[in-house]
Design a protein around this motif. Structure first.
Motif, PDB file in Angstrom:
ATOM      1  N   ALA A   1     -16.015  -3.997  -3.098  1.00 44.81           N
ATOM      2  CA  ALA A   1     -15.921  -3.420  -4.968  1.00 44.81           C
ATOM      3  C   ALA A   1     -14.417  -2.144  -4.897  1.00 44.81           C
ATOM      4  O   ALA A   1     -13.569  -2.435  -5.560  1.00 44.81           O
ATOM      5  CB  ALA A   1     -16.771  -2.861  -5.625  1.00 44.81           C
ATOM      6  N   ALA A   2     -14.788  -1.422  -4.172  1.00 45.29           N
ATOM      7  CA  ALA A   2     -13.442  -0.149  -4.248  1.00 45.29           C
ATOM      8  C   ALA A   2     -12.183  -1.471  -3.934  1.00 45.29           C
ATOM      9  O   ALA A   2     -11.100  -0.368  -4.629  1.00 45.29           O
ATOM     10  CB  ALA A   2     -13.889   0.627  -2.905  1.00 45.29           C
ATOM     11  N   ASN A   3     -12.177  -1.676  -2.606  1.00 45.23           N
ATOM     12  CA  ASN A   3     -11.121  -2.812  -2.940  1.00 45.23           C
ATOM     13  C   ASN A   3     -10.534  -3.392  -3.826  1.00 45.23           C
ATOM     14  O   ASN A   3      -9.233  -3.195  -4.056  1.00 45.23           O
ATOM     15  CB  ASN A   3     -11.141  -3.399  -1.414  1.00 45.23           C
ATOM     16  CG  ASN A   3     -10.859  -2.744  -0.578  1.00 45.23           C
ATOM     17  OD1 ASN A   3      -9.395  -2.116  -0.221  1.00 45.23           O
ATOM     18  ND2 ASN A   3     -11.830  -2.417   0.904  1.00 45.23           N
ATOM     19  N   GLU A   4     -11.242  -3.899  -4.048  1.00 46.84           N
ATOM     20  CA  GLU A   4     -10.833  -4.456  -6.006  1.00 46.84           C
ATOM     21  C   GLU A   4     -10.375  -4.000  -6.705  1.00 46.84           C
ATOM     22  O   GLU A   4      -9.480  -3.928  -7.505  1.00 46.84           O
ATOM     23  CB  GLU A   4     -12.344  -5.638  -5.867  1.00 46.84           C
ATOM     24  CG  GLU A   4     -12.444  -6.926  -5.082  1.00 46.84           C
ATOM     25  CD  GLU A   4     -13.394  -7.516  -5.491  1.00 46.84           C
ATOM     26  OE1 GLU A   4     -14.595  -6.925  -5.971  1.00 46.84           O
ATOM     27  OE2 GLU A   4     -13.504  -8.650  -5.174  1.00 46.84           O
ATOM     28  N   ASN A   5     -10.998  -3.004  -6.888  1.00 46.37           N
ATOM     29  CA  ASN A   5     -10.871  -1.733  -8.001  1.00 46.37           C
ATOM     30  C   ASN A   5      -9.420  -1.283  -7.987  1.00 46.37           C
ATOM     31  O   ASN A   5      -8.117  -1.042  -8.549  1.00 46.37           O
ATOM     32  CB  ASN A   5     -12.075  -0.369  -8.000  1.00 46.37           C
ATOM     33  CG  ASN A   5     -13.062  -1.153  -8.933  1.00 46.37           C
ATOM     34  OD1 ASN A   5     -12.746  -2.238  -9.570  1.00 46.37           O
ATOM     35  ND2 ASN A   5     -14.385   0.008  -8.588  1.00 46.37           N
ATOM     36  N   LEU A   6      -9.142  -1.003  -6.291  1.00 48.17           N
ATOM     37  CA  LEU A   6      -7.575  -0.113  -6.103  1.00 48.17           C
ATOM     38  C   LEU A   6      -6.948  -1.737  -6.025  1.00 48.17           C
ATOM     39  O   LEU A   6      -5.543  -1.739  -7.027  1.00 48.17           O
ATOM     40  CB  LEU A   6      -8.277  -0.471  -4.811  1.00 48.17           C
ATOM     41  CG  LEU A   6      -6.500   0.503  -3.842  1.00 48.17           C
ATOM     42  CD1 LEU A   6      -5.925   1.721  -4.318  1.00 48.17           C
ATOM     43  CD2 LEU A   6      -6.714   0.938  -2.090  1.00 48.17           C
ATOM     44  N   VAL A   7      -6.963  -2.546  -5.685  1.00 48.33           N
ATOM     45  CA  VAL A   7      -6.371  -4.156  -6.195  1.00 48.33           C
ATOM     46  C   VAL A   7      -5.482  -4.054  -7.775  1.00 48.33           C
ATOM     47  O   VAL A   7      -4.327  -4.569  -7.923  1.00 48.33           O
ATOM     48  CB  VAL A   7      -6.400  -4.708  -5.225  1.00 48.33           C
ATOM     49  CG1 VAL A   7      -5.835  -5.720  -6.001  1.00 48.33           C
ATOM     50  CG2 VAL A   7      -5.949  -4.742  -3.815  1.00 48.33           C
ATOM     51  N   GLY A   8      -6.663  -4.229  -8.753  1.00 47.75           N
ATOM     52  CA  GLY A   8      -6.840  -4.107 -10.074  1.00 47.75           C
ATOM     53  C   GLY A   8      -5.706  -2.581 -10.371  1.00 47.75           C
ATOM     54  O   GLY A   8      -5.275  -2.839 -11.069  1.00 47.75           O
ATOM     55  N   ARG A   9      -5.771  -1.702  -9.852  1.00 49.25           N
ATOM     56  CA  ARG A   9      -5.045  -0.787 -10.372  1.00 49.25           C
ATOM     57  C   ARG A   9      -3.423  -1.038 -10.066  1.00 49.25           C
ATOM     58  O   ARG A   9      -3.245  -0.839 -10.611  1.00 49.25           O
ATOM     59  CB  ARG A   9      -5.771   0.387  -9.964  1.00 49.25           C
ATOM     60  CG  ARG A   9      -6.825   1.324 -10.650  1.00 49.25           C
ATOM     61  CD  ARG A   9      -7.244   2.273 -10.394  1.00 49.25           C
ATOM     62  NE  ARG A   9      -8.777   2.085  -9.271  1.00 49.25           N
ATOM     63  CZ  ARG A   9      -8.645   3.224  -8.624  1.00 49.25           C
ATOM     64  NH1 ARG A   9      -8.317   4.026  -7.789  1.00 49.25           N
ATOM     65  NH2 ARG A   9     -10.020   3.348  -8.433  1.00 49.25           N
ATOM     66  N   GLU A  10      -2.799  -1.208  -8.812  1.00 51.09           N
ATOM     67  CA  GLU A  10      -1.819  -1.490  -8.185  1.00 51.09           C
ATOM     68  C   GLU A  10      -1.404  -2.848  -9.214  1.00 51.09           C
ATOM     69  O   GLU A  10      -0.213  -2.508  -9.353  1.00 51.09           O
ATOM     70  CB  GLU A  10      -2.043  -2.128  -6.698  1.00 51.09           C
ATOM     71  CG  GLU A  10      -2.370  -0.346  -6.036  1.00 51.09           C
ATOM     72  CD  GLU A  10      -2.119  -1.193  -4.530  1.00 51.09           C
ATOM     73  OE1 GLU A  10      -2.510  -1.992  -4.250  1.00 51.09           O
ATOM     74  OE2 GLU A  10      -2.633  -0.116  -3.131  1.00 51.09           O
ATOM     75  N   ASN A  11      -2.033  -3.980  -9.636  1.00 54.15           N
ATOM     76  CA  ASN A  11      -1.654  -4.670 -10.116  1.00 54.15           C
ATOM     77  C   ASN A  11      -1.501  -4.302 -11.311  1.00 54.15           C
ATOM     78  O   ASN A  11      -0.322  -5.088 -12.106  1.00 54.15           O
ATOM     79  CB  ASN A  11      -3.083  -6.200 -10.035  1.00 54.15           C
ATOM     80  CG  ASN A  11      -2.520  -6.817  -8.942  1.00 54.15           C
ATOM     81  OD1 ASN A  11      -1.566  -6.517  -7.968  1.00 54.15           O
ATOM     82  ND2 ASN A  11      -3.536  -7.746  -8.613  1.00 54.15           N
ATOM     83  N   ARG A  12      -1.565  -3.449 -12.717  1.00 58.13           N
ATOM     84  CA  ARG A  12      -1.638  -2.949 -13.719  1.00 58.13           C
ATOM     85  C   ARG A  12      -0.323  -2.011 -13.190  1.00 58.13           C
ATOM     86  O   ARG A  12      -0.212  -1.496 -14.472  1.00 58.13           O
ATOM     87  CB  ARG A  12      -2.673  -2.124 -14.231  1.00 58.13           C
ATOM     88  CG  ARG A  12      -4.160  -2.804 -14.468  1.00 58.13           C
ATOM     89  CD  ARG A  12      -5.311  -2.773 -15.084  1.00 58.13           C
ATOM     90  NE  ARG A  12      -6.330  -1.461 -14.918  1.00 58.13           N
ATOM     91  CZ  ARG A  12      -6.620  -1.392 -13.456  1.00 58.13           C
ATOM     92  NH1 ARG A  12      -7.732  -3.639 -13.110  1.00 58.13           N
ATOM     93  NH2 ARG A  12      -7.293  -0.800 -13.390  1.00 58.13           N
ATOM     94  N   ALA A  13      -0.533  -1.047 -12.559  1.00 59.74           N
ATOM     95  CA  ALA A  13       0.686  -0.192 -12.461  1.00 59.74           C
ATOM     96  C   ALA A  13       2.284  -0.996 -12.382  1.00 59.74           C
ATOM     97  O   ALA A  13       2.763  -0.568 -12.643  1.00 59.74           O
ATOM     98  CB  ALA A  13       1.058   0.506 -11.217  1.00 59.74           C
TER      99      ALA A  13
END
Length: 140
Positions: free
Chosen positions: A106-118
């Motif tokens: 979940a932490a990795n998915e959140n990180l990837v999601g934040r990176e994609n949004r950025a």
């Protein structure tokens, strides 16, 4: 994401974890053991392959980093603190594995999601390159 599960003999705990996550979309999984009597012995190439490494006990992490110093130097290693008290696919073992591993996923998915949004935000809000707006002015 590539997950590697490690225990001593690759007999009960790490094969259970591998089986639990084997059919999860977006994940590739392997398991191995640190003991010379392991069903599948850990290799440096396994460590280099993995994005996240899960060991069952803290002494596994110590052995891993000592035996595979170069390969493990930058590895992301998580200690699940699961004793060797369970049989293969024991429901309590599965519960303990999931509680530790799911949080990391979940932490990795959140990180990837934040990176994609950025990246999307930066691409959407970035002004055009100044080079495109330069005109050569003619001499009088």
């Amino acid at each position: 994401m590539k997950l590697l599960f490690i225990c001593s003999r690759n007999q009960w705990r790490s094969p259970t974890a591998e089986r639990v996550y084997a059919s999860t979309p977006g994940l590739e999984v392997r398991s191995a053991g640190l003991s010379s009597s392991a069903v599948r012995r850990l290799r440096a190439s396994d460590i280099e392959w993995a994005d996240e490494i899960f060991v069952m006990e803290s002494n596994h992490k110590s052995r891993l980093t000592k035996t595979f110093r170069d390969a493990a130097q930058f590895a992301s290693i998580h200690v699940l603190d699961i004793p060797d008290d369970y049989d293969h696919m024991d429901p309590q073992l599965i519960e303990q594995i999931r509680s530790g591993v799911d949080a990391v996923i979940a932490a990795n998915e959140n990180l990837v999601g934040r990176e994609n949004r950025a990246i999307h935000f930066n691409n959407a809000t970035q002004p055009p390159s100044p080079a495109r707006h330069l005109r050569r002015e003619s001499s009088p």
